[in-house]
Design a protein around this motif. Structure first.
Motif, PDB file in Angstrom:
ATOM      1  N   ALA A  29      50.741  78.679 -25.254  1.00 43.19           N
ATOM      2  CA  ALA A  29      51.697  79.983 -25.174  1.00 43.19           C
ATOM      3  C   ALA A  29      51.088  81.284 -25.188  1.00 43.19           C
ATOM      4  O   ALA A  29      51.502  82.152 -24.311  1.00 43.19           O
ATOM      5  N   ALA A  30      50.134  81.427 -26.098  1.00 48.86           N
ATOM      6  CA  ALA A  30      49.406  82.699 -26.046  1.00 48.86           C
ATOM      7  C   ALA A  30      48.655  82.986 -24.697  1.00 48.86           C
ATOM      8  O   ALA A  30      48.717  84.446 -24.196  1.00 48.86           O
ATOM      9  N   VAL A  31      48.098  82.078 -24.383  1.00 48.13           N
ATOM     10  CA  VAL A  31      47.175  82.462 -22.978  1.00 48.13           C
ATOM     11  C   VAL A  31      48.196  82.576 -21.833  1.00 48.13           C
ATOM     12  O   VAL A  31      48.128  83.507 -21.095  1.00 48.13           O
ATOM     13  N   ILE A  32      49.440  81.854 -21.932  1.00 51.56           N
ATOM     14  CA  ILE A  32      50.108  81.957 -20.539  1.00 51.56           C
ATOM     15  C   ILE A  32      50.863  83.339 -20.766  1.00 51.56           C
ATOM     16  O   ILE A  32      51.024  84.062 -19.914  1.00 51.56           O
ATOM     17  N   LEU A  33      51.417  83.757 -22.223  1.00 48.83           N
ATOM     18  CA  LEU A  33      51.778  84.946 -22.176  1.00 48.83           C
ATOM     19  C   LEU A  33      50.976  86.143 -21.899  1.00 48.83           C
ATOM     20  O   LEU A  33      51.417  87.034 -21.144  1.00 48.83           O
ATOM     21  N   TRP A  34      49.789  86.010 -21.995  1.00 46.31           N
ATOM     22  CA  TRP A  34      48.749  87.049 -22.123  1.00 46.31           C
ATOM     23  C   TRP A  34      48.746  87.215 -20.485  1.00 46.31           C
ATOM     24  O   TRP A  34      48.481  88.321 -19.922  1.00 46.31           O
ATOM     25  N   LYS A  35      48.321  85.934 -19.860  1.00 44.11           N
ATOM     26  CA  LYS A  35      48.265  86.199 -18.366  1.00 44.11           C
ATOM     27  C   LYS A  35      49.342  86.716 -17.520  1.00 44.11           C
ATOM     28  O   LYS A  35      49.167  87.131 -16.393  1.00 44.11           O
ATOM     29  N   SER A  36      50.496  86.682 -18.199  1.00 42.46           N
ATOM     30  CA  SER A  36      51.747  87.096 -17.257  1.00 42.46           C
ATOM     31  C   SER A  36      51.459  88.653 -17.301  1.00 42.46           C
ATOM     32  O   SER A  36      52.075  88.994 -16.401  1.00 42.46           O
ATOM     33  N   ALA A  45      51.768  87.622 -31.149  1.00 43.59           N
ATOM     34  CA  ALA A  45      51.709  87.132 -32.550  1.00 43.59           C
ATOM     35  C   ALA A  45      53.071  87.222 -33.112  1.00 43.59           C
ATOM     36  O   ALA A  45      53.288  86.386 -33.873  1.00 43.59           O
ATOM     37  N   ALA A  46      53.852  88.201 -32.875  1.00 40.58           N
ATOM     38  CA  ALA A  46      55.136  88.417 -33.066  1.00 40.58           C
ATOM     39  C   ALA A  46      56.095  86.945 -32.828  1.00 40.58           C
ATOM     40  O   ALA A  46      56.899  86.309 -33.405  1.00 40.58           O
ATOM     41  N   VAL A  47      55.909  86.682 -31.425  1.00 42.19           N
ATOM     42  CA  VAL A  47      56.817  85.559 -30.964  1.00 42.19           C
ATOM     43  C   VAL A  47      56.406  84.284 -31.541  1.00 42.19           C
ATOM     44  O   VAL A  47      57.070  83.384 -31.860  1.00 42.19           O
ATOM     45  N   LEU A  48      55.128  84.081 -31.699  1.00 44.20           N
ATOM     46  CA  LEU A  48      54.397  82.847 -32.193  1.00 44.20           C
ATOM     47  C   LEU A  48      54.560  82.756 -33.631  1.00 44.20           C
ATOM     48  O   LEU A  48      54.111  81.776 -34.282  1.00 44.20           O
ATOM     49  N   ASP A  49      54.951  83.892 -34.047  1.00 45.92           N
ATOM     50  CA  ASP A  49      54.858  84.021 -35.945  1.00 45.92           C
ATOM     51  C   ASP A  49      53.528  83.560 -36.233  1.00 45.92           C
ATOM     52  O   ASP A  49      53.487  82.681 -36.957  1.00 45.92           O
ATOM     53  N   ALA A  54      44.610  85.837 -34.773  1.00 48.83           N
ATOM     54  CA  ALA A  54      44.502  84.462 -34.245  1.00 48.83           C
ATOM     55  C   ALA A  54      44.738  84.573 -32.886  1.00 48.83           C
ATOM     56  O   ALA A  54      43.846  83.808 -32.049  1.00 48.83           O
ATOM     57  N   VAL A  55      45.613  85.251 -32.222  1.00 46.12           N
ATOM     58  CA  VAL A  55      45.792  85.440 -30.932  1.00 46.12           C
ATOM     59  C   VAL A  55      44.568  85.881 -30.302  1.00 46.12           C
ATOM     60  O   VAL A  55      44.043  85.549 -29.175  1.00 46.12           O
TER      61      VAL A  55
END
Length: 70
Positions: A29-36, A45-49, A54-55
């Motif tokens: 999810a972090a990679v997908i959100l970042w690449k968007s 980090a806030a969305v993934l808690d 770590a992100v």
């Protein structure tokens, strides 16, 4: 002064110690959100808690793998 408030929130969210690792779903999810291109590491980090560090580590590992160095 919304920028200052955002910076203050960011500062409070950091800790001296590293946060834990992301699980596989969080990492993906972090990679997908970042690449968007619509989210920064703080927002992810806030969305993934999880911790922003770590992100950042996950994104760095993904870049490393993408370049064929993994």
């Amino acid at each position: 002064m919304p920028q200052l408030e955002h910076a203050e929130k960011r500062q409070r969210s950091r800790s001296a110690a590293m946060s834990g690792q992301l699980d596989e779903r969080q990492a993906l999810a972090a990679v997908i959100l970042w690449k968007s291109g619509h989210f920064d590491t703080f927002d992810i980090a806030a969305v993934l808690d999880c911790g922003e560090d770590a992100v950042c580590r996950t994104l760095q590992a993904a870049r490393h793998l993408e370049r064929g160095r993994g």
